[in-house]
Design a protein around this motif. Structure first.
Motif, mmCIF file in Angstrom:
data_model
loop_
_atom_site.group_PDB
_atom_site.id
_atom_site.type_symbol
_atom_site.label_atom_id
_atom_site.label_comp_id
_atom_site.label_asym_id
_atom_site.label_seq_id
_atom_site.Cartn_x
_atom_site.Cartn_y
_atom_site.Cartn_z
ATOM 1 N N GLY A 107 0.841 -1.183 0.000
ATOM 2 C CA GLY A 107 0.000 0.000 0.000
ATOM 3 C C GLY A 107 0.880 1.238 0.000
ATOM 4 N N LEU A 108 0.329 2.354 -0.477
ATOM 5 C CA LEU A 108 1.123 3.581 -0.581
ATOM 6 C C LEU A 108 0.282 4.802 -0.213
ATOM 7 N N ILE A 109 0.797 5.570 0.757
ATOM 8 C CA ILE A 109 0.212 6.855 1.135
ATOM 9 C C ILE A 109 1.257 7.929 0.861
ATOM 10 N N SER A 110 0.871 8.984 0.181
ATOM 11 C CA SER A 110 1.761 10.124 -0.004
ATOM 12 C C SER A 110 1.170 11.315 0.743
ATOM 13 N N PHE A 111 2.026 12.241 1.165
ATOM 14 C CA PHE A 111 1.496 13.413 1.862
ATOM 15 C C PHE A 111 2.352 14.636 1.598
ATOM 16 N N GLN A 112 1.677 15.777 1.449
ATOM 17 C CA GLN A 112 2.295 17.106 1.425
ATOM 18 C C GLN A 112 1.308 18.058 2.087
ATOM 19 N N ASN A 113 0.518 18.849 1.312
ATOM 20 C CA ASN A 113 -0.527 19.656 1.953
ATOM 21 C C ASN A 113 -1.585 18.769 2.599
ATOM 22 N N ARG A 114 -1.828 17.654 1.977
ATOM 23 C CA ARG A 114 -2.773 16.674 2.503
ATOM 24 C C ARG A 114 -2.272 15.281 2.150
ATOM 25 N N LEU A 148 4.168 16.487 9.939
ATOM 26 C CA LEU A 148 4.298 15.031 9.939
ATOM 27 C C LEU A 148 3.030 14.336 10.423
ATOM 28 N N ASP A 149 2.065 15.113 10.914
ATOM 29 C CA ASP A 149 0.794 14.525 11.338
ATOM 30 C C ASP A 149 -0.182 14.354 10.173
ATOM 31 N N THR A 150 0.128 14.938 9.024
ATOM 32 C CA THR A 150 -0.807 14.945 7.894
ATOM 33 C C THR A 150 -1.308 13.560 7.500
ATOM 34 N N PRO A 151 -0.453 12.527 7.430
ATOM 35 C CA PRO A 151 -0.954 11.217 6.979
ATOM 36 C C PRO A 151 -1.556 10.372 8.094
ATOM 37 N N TYR A 152 -1.670 10.911 9.299
ATOM 38 C CA TYR A 152 -2.053 10.089 10.449
ATOM 39 C C TYR A 152 -3.391 9.385 10.237
ATOM 40 N N TYR A 153 -4.404 10.119 9.835
ATOM 41 C CA TYR A 153 -5.750 9.544 9.715
ATOM 42 C C TYR A 153 -5.782 8.408 8.702
ATOM 43 N N VAL A 180 9.441 20.006 9.596
ATOM 44 C CA VAL A 180 8.113 20.550 9.851
ATOM 45 C C VAL A 180 8.160 22.055 9.676
ATOM 46 N N THR A 181 7.336 22.573 8.768
ATOM 47 C CA THR A 181 7.291 24.021 8.530
ATOM 48 C C THR A 181 5.933 24.605 8.871
ATOM 49 N N GLN A 182 5.029 23.725 9.320
ATOM 50 C CA GLN A 182 3.709 24.192 9.725
ATOM 51 C C GLN A 182 3.182 23.247 10.787
ATOM 52 N N PRO A 187 -2.619 17.787 17.252
ATOM 53 C CA PRO A 187 -1.491 16.858 17.301
ATOM 54 C C PRO A 187 -1.973 15.418 17.441
ATOM 55 N N TYR A 188 -1.301 14.508 16.751
ATOM 56 C CA TYR A 188 -1.631 13.094 16.829
ATOM 57 C C TYR A 188 -0.478 12.344 17.491
ATOM 58 N N ASP A 189 -0.839 11.266 18.162
ATOM 59 C CA ASP A 189 0.157 10.479 18.879
ATOM 60 C C ASP A 189 0.378 9.164 18.133
#
Length: 322
Positions: A107-114, A148-153, A180-182, A187-189
């Motif tokens: 499986g593959l998840i990518s992330f930037q703005n979302r 780095l929390d963007t892909p958490y969900y 991290v620039t934003q 926050p996710y754990d």
């Protein structure tokens, strides 16, 4: 196929010509003509090698669900990767891991703005690699910073889906430079996901000295100082994610070798038997026609022997009369 058709047509025309010109009784010559056609038809069918399609088969597969979480923010195009950009190194590592763990679900998840789930867990490695090739460098004018929390969900959902399967091991490779620039609003754990992970690693790309970034417009500059934009790896952030997930942290450098980790994953994996309905197999059916061909050839042989015997007897009687 065309050659076989031509041969069959020629043979048919020859037998038709012989039948028309035959001086024997019409019944006898017609019987011989039909036998010849039947023999050549069976030979033609057998030469075509007809097959029966069967959908669905039980196959032995790896019991691994391997999930790649790939940072595709602009900083991943910084030029301080092991050989080229950080992104190039990360995608190269994905290809290596997939090759070594072939047979697993990927499986593959990518992330930037979302975050985007580019591929749910699948056996279709070619499609996933194709999706990987199509990832484009982000446009600087649409960037909103990276977290780095963007892909958490999405990561949580895919880990849960894998955990629900019986006899599966879930392996994760979180690939990022840790920058991290934003700050995210919530926050996710990652520690909450640790019980859903059976192995893998957080792999960090970049250097403490930093690397310059380029996009489709050229060099990226700091909007405040107007100097060339420089991105630095943040290993503290990456170690924090690794500790939360309960996996190793690896700083990807030229001397880094992923083989020991992959070997350990393979050693702890197993195989499962699955019914794959997208798996198509073909079974030969030409052998079903062989007994009929053998029977006709045997009949032809018997008739030829009897005909030759009849001719010899007839010729013998003629010789006695003389």
């Amino acid at each position: 196929m065309p050659v076989l058709i031509i041969i069959f047509v020629i043979a048919f025309l020859i037998m038709l010509f012989v039948w028309i010109r035959s001086r024997e009784s019409r019944i006898k010559s017609t019987f011989a003509f039909v036998r010849g056609i039947a023999i050549f038809a069976l030979v033609f069918i057998i030469a075509l090698r007809p097959m029966r399609e069967e959908r669905g088969a039980e196959v032995q597969l790896s019991n691994l669900d391997v999930l790649f979480v790939l940072d595709t923010t602009l900083s991943m195009w910084a030029d301080d990767g092991p050989s080229g950009t950080r992104f190039k190194a990360a995608t190269g590592d994905i290809r290596t891991i997939m090759e070594e763990l072939s047979g697993a679900n990927f499986g593959l998840i990518s992330f930037q703005n979302r975050a985007v789930v580019l591929a749910p867990f699948t056996q279709d490695e070619e499609t996933l690699l194709g999706l990987l090739k199509n990832i484009q460098i982000p446009d600087r004018y649409y960037l909103k910073g990276s977290a780095l929390d963007t892909p958490y969900y999405d990561l949580e959902n895919m880990l849960i889906s894998s955990d629900r399967k019986e006899n599966r091991q879930t392996i994760i490779f979180f690939m990022s430079d840790g920058e991290v620039t934003q700050e995210s609003g919530t926050p996710y754990d990652y520690e909450a996901l640790g019980n859903l992970v059976d192995g893998g690693a957080v792999i960090g790309y970049g250097t403490k000295e930093g690397g310059h970034m380029k996009d489709q417009y050229g060099e990226v500059y700091n909007q405040v100082t107007y100097e060339k934009g420089v991105s630095y790896i943040d290993e503290d952030n990456l170690r924090s994610i690794a500790d939360g997930l309960g996996v190793d942290y690896i700083h990807r450098q030229k001397s880094t070798i992923l083989t020991p980790l992959i070997t350990e994953i393979k050693a702890g994996s197993g195989t499962i038997t699955e019914r794959r309905y997208d798996f198509i197999t073909y079974h030969d059916t030409y052998y079903k026609y062989v007994p009929y061909l053998a029977g006709l050839l045997l009949l032809e042989l018997v008739l030829r022997i009897r005909e030759n015997a009849r001719v010899r007897v007839k010729n013998g009687k003629k010789s006695e009369k003389k």
